[in-house]
Structures are given as structure tokens and as C-alpha cells.
Design a protein around this motif. Sequence first.
Motif, PDB file in Angstrom:
ATOM      1  N   LEU A 104      81.728  33.290 -11.001  1.00 34.38           N
ATOM      2  CA  LEU A 104      80.991  34.495 -10.325  1.00 34.38           C
ATOM      3  C   LEU A 104      81.661  35.023  -8.883  1.00 34.38           C
ATOM      4  N   LEU A 105      82.245  36.366  -8.881  1.00 29.34           N
ATOM      5  CA  LEU A 105      82.873  36.818  -7.948  1.00 29.34           C
ATOM      6  C   LEU A 105      81.990  37.641  -7.089  1.00 29.34           C
ATOM      7  N   ASP A 106      81.911  37.276  -5.639  1.00 29.36           N
ATOM      8  CA  ASP A 106      80.983  38.100  -4.803  1.00 29.36           C
ATOM      9  C   ASP A 106      81.987  39.058  -4.085  1.00 29.36           C
ATOM     10  N   LEU A 107      81.866  40.374  -4.367  1.00 22.06           N
ATOM     11  CA  LEU A 107      82.808  41.052  -3.631  1.00 22.06           C
ATOM     12  C   LEU A 107      82.250  41.846  -2.336  1.00 22.06           C
ATOM     13  N   GLY A 108      83.130  42.431  -1.630  1.00 20.35           N
ATOM     14  CA  GLY A 108      82.800  42.841  -0.191  1.00 20.35           C
ATOM     15  C   GLY A 108      82.101  44.248  -0.488  1.00 20.35           C
ATOM     16  N   ALA A 109      81.741  45.023   0.568  1.00 21.87           N
ATOM     17  CA  ALA A 109      81.014  46.317   0.629  1.00 21.87           C
ATOM     18  C   ALA A 109      82.359  47.161   0.144  1.00 21.87           C
ATOM     19  N   GLY A 110      81.801  48.569   0.018  1.00 19.91           N
ATOM     20  CA  GLY A 110      82.849  49.414  -0.133  1.00 19.91           C
ATOM     21  C   GLY A 110      83.348  49.864  -1.393  1.00 19.91           C
ATOM     22  N   SER A 111      83.918  50.905  -1.584  1.00 19.64           N
ATOM     23  CA  SER A 111      84.582  51.340  -2.752  1.00 19.64           C
ATOM     24  C   SER A 111      86.101  51.256  -2.936  1.00 19.64           C
ATOM     25  N   HIS A 112      86.559  50.728  -2.000  1.00 22.78           N
ATOM     26  CA  HIS A 112      88.067  50.540  -1.843  1.00 22.78           C
ATOM     27  C   HIS A 112      88.720  50.013  -3.219  1.00 22.78           C
ATOM     28  N   GLY A 137      85.859  30.988 -23.706  1.00 20.30           N
ATOM     29  CA  GLY A 137      84.395  30.473 -23.407  1.00 20.30           C
ATOM     30  C   GLY A 137      84.034  30.740 -22.096  1.00 20.30           C
ATOM     31  N   LYS A 138      84.897  31.291 -21.284  1.00 17.57           N
ATOM     32  CA  LYS A 138      84.624  31.594 -19.853  1.00 17.57           C
ATOM     33  C   LYS A 138      84.117  32.869 -19.390  1.00 17.57           C
ATOM     34  N   THR A 139      82.999  33.049 -18.545  1.00 15.77           N
ATOM     35  CA  THR A 139      82.702  34.368 -18.398  1.00 15.77           C
ATOM     36  C   THR A 139      82.767  34.599 -16.767  1.00 15.77           C
ATOM     37  N   VAL A 140      83.564  35.699 -16.638  1.00 21.61           N
ATOM     38  CA  VAL A 140      83.610  36.071 -15.070  1.00 21.61           C
ATOM     39  C   VAL A 140      82.746  37.129 -14.910  1.00 21.61           C
ATOM     40  N   ILE A 141      81.720  37.218 -13.818  1.00 19.54           N
ATOM     41  CA  ILE A 141      80.849  37.983 -13.496  1.00 19.54           C
ATOM     42  C   ILE A 141      81.036  38.679 -11.935  1.00 19.54           C
ATOM     43  N   ALA A 142      81.239  39.690 -11.943  1.00 17.75           N
ATOM     44  CA  ALA A 142      81.326  40.490 -10.741  1.00 17.75           C
ATOM     45  C   ALA A 142      79.999  41.086 -10.083  1.00 17.75           C
ATOM     46  N   THR A 178      89.229  44.719  -8.611  1.00 17.59           N
ATOM     47  CA  THR A 178      88.580  43.263  -9.159  1.00 17.59           C
ATOM     48  C   THR A 178      87.316  43.371  -9.987  1.00 17.59           C
ATOM     49  N   PHE A 179      86.566  44.283  -9.423  1.00 16.63           N
ATOM     50  CA  PHE A 179      85.228  44.512 -10.355  1.00 16.63           C
ATOM     51  C   PHE A 179      85.448  44.637 -11.482  1.00 16.63           C
ATOM     52  N   LEU A 180      86.329  45.490 -12.015  1.00 20.78           N
ATOM     53  CA  LEU A 180      86.543  45.815 -13.305  1.00 20.78           C
ATOM     54  C   LEU A 180      87.432  44.906 -14.125  1.00 20.78           C
ATOM     55  N   THR A 181      88.008  43.889 -13.440  1.00 23.24           N
ATOM     56  CA  THR A 181      88.576  42.775 -14.228  1.00 23.24           C
ATOM     57  C   THR A 181      87.454  41.792 -14.956  1.00 23.24           C
ATOM     58  N   ALA A 182      86.276  41.935 -14.493  1.00 21.76           N
ATOM     59  CA  ALA A 182      85.065  41.119 -14.900  1.00 21.76           C
ATOM     60  C   ALA A 182      84.726  41.310 -16.160  1.00 21.76           C
ATOM     61  N   ASP A 183      84.229  40.261 -17.027  1.00 18.25           N
ATOM     62  CA  ASP A 183      83.655  40.443 -18.293  1.00 18.25           C
ATOM     63  C   ASP A 183      82.233  41.022 -18.062  1.00 18.25           C
ATOM     64  N   LYS A 184      81.629  40.691 -16.992  1.00 21.91           N
ATOM     65  CA  LYS A 184      80.038  41.475 -16.960  1.00 21.91           C
ATOM     66  C   LYS A 184      80.119  41.865 -15.428  1.00 21.91           C
ATOM     67  N   LYS A 185      79.721  42.907 -15.343  1.00 23.42           N
ATOM     68  CA  LYS A 185      79.769  43.661 -13.899  1.00 23.42           C
ATOM     69  C   LYS A 185      78.266  43.738 -13.575  1.00 23.42           C
ATOM     70  N   ILE A 186      78.134  43.533 -12.276  1.00 26.44           N
ATOM     71  CA  ILE A 186      76.574  43.714 -11.979  1.00 26.44           C
ATOM     72  C   ILE A 186      76.677  44.581 -10.758  1.00 26.44           C
ATOM     73  N   LEU A 187      75.917  45.471 -10.384  1.00 23.32           N
ATOM     74  CA  LEU A 187      75.446  46.459  -9.491  1.00 23.32           C
ATOM     75  C   LEU A 187      74.316  46.137  -8.791  1.00 23.32           C
ATOM     76  N   VAL A 188      74.497  45.542  -7.428  1.00 27.64           N
ATOM     77  CA  VAL A 188      73.287  45.310  -6.517  1.00 27.64           C
ATOM     78  C   VAL A 188      72.905  46.316  -5.598  1.00 27.64           C
ATOM     79  N   ILE A 189      71.724  46.971  -5.952  1.00 32.55           N
ATOM     80  CA  ILE A 189      71.297  48.231  -5.089  1.00 32.55           C
ATOM     81  C   ILE A 189      70.096  47.750  -4.351  1.00 32.55           C
ATOM     82  N   ASN A 190      69.785  48.710  -3.592  1.00 32.82           N
ATOM     83  CA  ASN A 190      68.520  48.696  -2.807  1.00 32.82           C
ATOM     84  C   ASN A 190      67.942  49.914  -2.857  1.00 32.82           C
ATOM     85  N   PRO A 191      66.368  50.085  -2.842  1.00 28.85           N
ATOM     86  CA  PRO A 191      65.877  51.344  -2.999  1.00 28.85           C
ATOM     87  C   PRO A 191      65.836  52.063  -1.565  1.00 28.85           C
ATOM     88  N   ASP A 192      66.990  52.727  -1.474  1.00 31.25           N
ATOM     89  CA  ASP A 192      67.131  53.638  -0.490  1.00 31.25           C
ATOM     90  C   ASP A 192      68.409  54.293  -0.623  1.00 31.25           C
TER      91      ASP A 192
END
Lengths: 315, 175
Positions: free
Chosen positions: A122-130, A6-11, A136-150
Motif C-alpha cells: 500500500l502506497l501512501d502518497l502525499g497531497a498535491g498533483s505534482h 500475485g502481488k497487488t500494489v494499491i495507491a 507513482t499513483f499511476l504505477t499502482a495496480d489499484k488506485k484509490i482516491l480519498v476525498i472529503n465532502p467539501d
Amino acid sequence: MANGNGKTVIAFGGGKGGTGKSFLTSNMGICLARRGKKVLLVDADFGGANLHSFLGIRTPDRCLTDFFENKISLDQLITPTICKGVGVLSGDFRSYTAGVLNHNLKLKFFRHVQKLEADYILLDLGAGSHHNTVDTFLTADKKILVINPDRISIENMYHFVKTCLIREVVKLFTNMGRKEDFLAIYSSREQLSLVNLRELIDYSAEQFGMQDLVADAFRHFSPYIIVNKIRRDKDMMVGFSSRSILRKYLGIHAQYIGFLGYDDHICDSINRGKIFIHDFPTLHSAEEVKQITENFMENRQISLKTSINGRKRTF
Amino acid sequence: MDEKELSRHYETLELEPGADLRAVRNAYYYLKDLYSQDSYDTVPVQEEFLDKKRGSIVKEIEEAYQALVNYLVPGGGGQAPDDSTTFLQVEIFDGKALREIRESQKINLREVSLATHISLEFLKYIEAEHFSGLPPEVYLKGYLKTYAEYLHVDSERVVTEYMARYDAWTREGEQ
Ligand SMILES: Nc1ncnc2c1ncn2[C@@H]1O[C@H](COP(=O)(O)OP(=O)(O)OP(=O)(O)O)[C@@H](O)[C@H]1O
Ligand SMILES: [Mg+2]
């Protein structure tokens, strides 16, 4: 899609720096806690840990060096915040440089994190696509992409997503004992005139009868999209275009769960050592964070109709 | 149309199965624009965007739209309203033209009113060119723009051409 207990990991990820990953991790975390959940925020940006600043904590009294060098258990390193139900695990190392941290140590860290007691991690990841970040992103149950309109942010997000997909596919082929075969196709992709990622993946899958496995992995990936720092109504459309392009070109189904305006109060509140959503809960942008959290929880998406005809914001 | 085909068309327009005509139209216009031209959100995937692929996406979107309109408009008789020609044929955007465009899209005034927050009464007056019942010019222009955008027609033309008729009426009154 929470894991068994019942634990949810969100990245929170997405490629470009400064899009608002740390801001959203902290503030959405607080919103989740207000719904009566126990929330743990984890700063997984080892090189540039700053999540604590969004939580009104100047310098965390404990740092990860204590875990890695002094064998202190992770739950003892959690710093409480003034928000009920919200704790934070700082990614700070002080003297111990994050660069020294090898992949295995990071894996160990995340294994321990997964065991911590919380409803949401909740996992706060750094920048970049290393690779490390993406894995780490892929291990999460739910994956959130934060983007800007540029354009740069969108470019980086596509790159990030493509890296995710390649990692997933490599993992699949590795599990099937076919890693070398995939890498061989990869390195001769030009001779095979596989012009883009999708063709490369489809071709490889077909060669080894792995179409279903690949389709499953793509379906499972399904990330959420949040558009942050919008300055005019039409910026919110970037969520739709990104979602559409991910779907039509890469074959993955993303969900567009919300947008958030650019608001100077956000920076101000951090500079003044405040916690944005806790100290300024009535601001329009605070309402937007709440709305995003609600959409996330209720599995709701922004619809083209509401964004064209209703809910206009004024800037 | 069988279930499978239907859900494929909804999938193409990125809608939940069962979405209504209004949603179908919105999605269609939005996606057609997105894949018909370069914009800052599509340029970054240029390498994925072979023109061939892009052409086939636009074609699928067109087909899905036509099929869904046929399916959703009762008695449409296989003849989907072809919006692009309807709009091109409009010589002048007067009240009557707006009404015809709206009716060709099978939208009733109440729906328009709900979505645009323009009162039902004003919408009726706009279409009937009952100028004396309309609000002051600044508001009227705003309403026309909103209504035109809702119908996906050229809002600049609508405002200019409709207001020319309104101005003519005002001048008449002054004489
Ligand atoms: N909606 C917003 N309006 C105005 N400023 C914002 C908004 N969201 C975030 N910021 C500010 O933008 C800066 C970057 O935000 P944040 O640190 O959350 O990004 P990040 O994605 O975590 O960056 P990094 O990749 O470097 O970790 C911060 O100063 C933050 O206060
Ligand atoms: Mg950050």
C-alpha cells in the motif's frame, strides 16, 4: 489486476491534503492483514512522512537515508508493527532532505519497493498533483482516491484525475513517437477551440488514429473512490456525484466503494499513540473501515438504493 | 428495443444491465437533480460543463429513463408514467393520492415496507386513511415523511396536507 507474481500494489491519492490518505492506508492495511495477507505499508510522502504515527510508532529506528546513502537493502528497513502481518517502510529522511531526492532516485526506490515480498503493498502518497506523485499513483495496480465532502477536496480530486489522464495520454503519444505532435496541439488548444480536457484528448486521438489506445488507457485507469469525514447522511452522496461526473465528463469509470464518518476518536487514538482499528475495533467508524475494505476486496460498490433507503447512520 | 440500445440506456443511468425499476427510478431522480442544477460537487468542473453538454446529458437521462420504464413495465404500452405531471396534478396529498402515485410507479406496498421499515399494516392504514389504526402523531409524521421521500414527492406538502386531514378527524372525535 495484480501483477504477475500475485502481488497487488494499491495507491492512495486524491489531491487535497488531510483527506485521510494515511489514515486509510494504515487502517485498511491492517484489515487486509486480518484476512491472512502479508501487507506492507509504504510511506511515499517523502516531504511529510507521518504514516508511522498511525501505527503507534513514535519515530522509526530506520529511515530512507540508509537506503539511498548507506546502500542498505529496503527489506532491512521495514519496521514491524504490533499488528500481525503488517510492516511499514517509513518515508522519513531525518537530516537528508526529501527535496534533494530527484526523480530518478524516486523511481529507483519504487522499483525496489515493487520487489519486496508481500501480498499487498500500500502506497501512501502525499497531497498535491505534482507529476511525481501522479506518476507513482499511476504505477499502482489499484488506485484509490480519498476525498472529503467539501468543495476544495472535490476540486483538487478532479484536478488530480485530470493530471493523471494527461500523463497517461502523454505517455501513449510518447510511445507512438508523437509526443511533440500532442504538445503542439496542447499549446494551440485555444485556437482549436478545444474547451476542455476531454475534447483536447479526443481531438488529438482522432488526428493520429489513436482512439482505441486512448479508450483502453482510460478504461485501465478506473480508480476507486472513498468519501471520508462525512458529517451527515447526505455527504455520502458525494461519492455518487463524483463518480457520475468522472464518467460523464471525463469518460472514466470509477467505483464508489465506501464512506466513513468524521470521528474524533480517530485523532484521539493517534494522539495517544494507539492504532485506531486495532485498539478500537468496535467503534462505528472502525466498522466502516472494515466495510470499505471488504467492498474493495469483493469488488462491491455502494448502491444508490442502499444509501437512500437503508443503512442510515446517526451522527 | 435491441440489446445494444438497452445497455446504452443502463449505461446512461450508470446502472448494471438488468437493474430493476426501483433502481432505475432512483438513478433517474438522482442524476436529473445532479445535472439540472449547480451544487458544490458540480461547480468544480464548471469548465467541463458547457451548458450545451449539460443539456444533452439531461436529455439523455430523460430518454434512458423513459425507454427503460417502457421496457420494464409489462404492458406499459409505450406509455411511461410521467411522474412530473402526476405529481403536479395532485391537489391534496391524502391517502388516495399516495396510493395512486405509488401504483403509477408500479411499486407494491411490500416493497415500500421493506425499504422504509414502516410496517405493512401502517402503510395500508395510511393509504386507506384508517386513522384510528395509526400510531401517535409524532410517529405518523415521521412515517409520512419517509414514505413521501421514497416516492420522490414533496414530503413537506405530504406531511402538512395529510396531517390536516388527520387533525380534522381528531377534532371530530373530540366533539
Ligand atoms: N474519519 C475521520 N474523522 C476524524 N478525523 C480523521 C478522519 N480521518 C482522518 N482524520 C484525521 O485527519 C487528519 C488528516 O488525516 P491523514 O493524515 O490521514 O490525511 P492525509 O490525506 O494523509 O494528509 P496529507 O495529505 O497531509 O498526507 C489526521 O489528524 C487524522 O487523524
Ligand atoms: Mg498523509
